[in-house]
Design a protein around this motif. Structure first.
Motif, short mmCIF file in Angstrom:
data_model
loop_
_atom_site.label_atom_id
_atom_site.label_comp_id
_atom_site.label_asym_id
_atom_site.label_seq_id
_atom_site.Cartn_x
_atom_site.Cartn_y
_atom_site.Cartn_z
N LEU A 288 -54.32 126.03 67.78
CA LEU A 288 -54.59 125.46 68.32
C LEU A 288 -54.18 124.62 68.96
N GLY A 289 -52.63 124.98 68.71
CA GLY A 289 -51.82 124.18 69.10
C GLY A 289 -51.12 122.41 68.31
N TYR A 290 -52.17 122.53 67.62
CA TYR A 290 -52.32 121.02 67.10
C TYR A 290 -51.45 121.00 64.85
N ARG A 291 -50.15 120.37 65.15
CA ARG A 291 -49.48 120.10 64.11
C ARG A 291 -49.75 119.07 63.45
N ARG A 292 -49.48 118.98 61.91
CA ARG A 292 -49.64 117.75 61.05
C ARG A 292 -47.45 116.66 61.66
N LEU A 293 -48.39 116.03 62.48
CA LEU A 293 -47.26 114.88 62.76
C LEU A 293 -46.70 114.22 61.79
N SER A 294 -48.22 113.51 61.48
CA SER A 294 -47.55 111.97 60.66
C SER A 294 -47.94 112.36 58.44
N THR A 295 -46.85 112.20 57.89
CA THR A 295 -47.23 112.82 56.17
C THR A 295 -46.75 111.02 55.36
N HIS B 165 -69.49 115.55 65.09
CA HIS B 165 -69.72 116.93 65.48
C HIS B 165 -68.03 116.75 65.98
N LEU B 166 -66.80 117.35 65.48
CA LEU B 166 -65.41 117.19 66.28
C LEU B 166 -65.17 118.56 67.38
N CYS B 167 -65.11 118.41 68.19
CA CYS B 167 -64.99 119.86 69.07
C CYS B 167 -63.30 119.73 69.71
N LEU B 168 -62.48 120.20 69.59
CA LEU B 168 -61.38 120.84 69.89
C LEU B 168 -60.89 122.33 70.90
N ARG B 169 -60.39 121.66 71.97
CA ARG B 169 -59.58 122.85 72.99
C ARG B 169 -58.99 123.50 73.09
N ALA B 170 -59.08 124.99 73.03
CA ALA B 170 -58.66 126.01 72.26
C ALA B 170 -57.84 126.25 73.88
N PRO B 171 -57.06 127.16 73.30
CA PRO B 171 -56.17 127.96 74.69
C PRO B 171 -56.05 129.74 74.90
N HIS C 247 -63.89 125.48 70.96
CA HIS C 247 -64.02 126.27 72.22
C HIS C 247 -62.83 126.54 73.29
N VAL C 248 -63.32 127.42 74.25
CA VAL C 248 -62.89 127.39 75.16
C VAL C 248 -63.59 128.40 76.19
N ALA C 249 -63.38 127.34 77.56
CA ALA C 249 -65.02 127.25 78.82
C ALA C 249 -63.94 128.51 79.46
#
Length: 122
Positions: free
Chosen positions: A26-33, A65-71, A120-122
């Motif tokens: 989805l284009g997200y990555r871990r930015l903090s650890t 419910h957590l909804c994330l946009r997809a490319p 999701h993608v719309a």
């Protein structure tokens, strides 16, 4: 409106494996650890995972419910496959959701703590 969201998790290592894999398509990555938290996003942290002192699984009755946009649809498919391969559970296979809109394509999974996620993608 919302800047970021924090979720308490029982096992930070299991959550790291799951979210590293499921969010990458989805284009997200871990930015903090840190020892007790992980932060995910694209340009800045929008999702924090916090190791809780009193671990409790997500309450499926809460409605959270957590909804994330997809490319694109391929990313939705990859999200779902990665979620299932890394400790998540199926909560709805990738496909069109005509009730949400004629082109609404989504997949649903639960994370290792039982939080419900959608891409999701719309």
């Amino acid at each position: 409106m919302i800047d970021h969201l924090s979720l308490g998790v029982r096992d930070l290592a299991a959550s790291r494996r799951f979210y590293d894999a499921a969010l990458a398509p989805l284009g997200y990555r871990r930015l903090s650890t840190c020892d007790d938290s992980l932060g995910y996003g694209a340009d800045g942290v929008v999702l924090w995972l916090l190791q809780t002192a009193h671990p409790v699984a997500a309450d499926p009755r809460s409605g959270l419910h957590l909804c994330l946009r997809a490319p694109g649809r391929t990313a939705v498919d990859a999200f779902h496959a990665a979620a299932l391969a890394h400790g998540g559970a199926d909560n709805g296979a990738p496909g069109l959701r005509a009730d949400y809109g004629p082109d609404y394509y989504a997949a649903f999974a639960t994370d290792p703590d039982g939080y419900r996620l959608e891409a999701h993608v719309a």
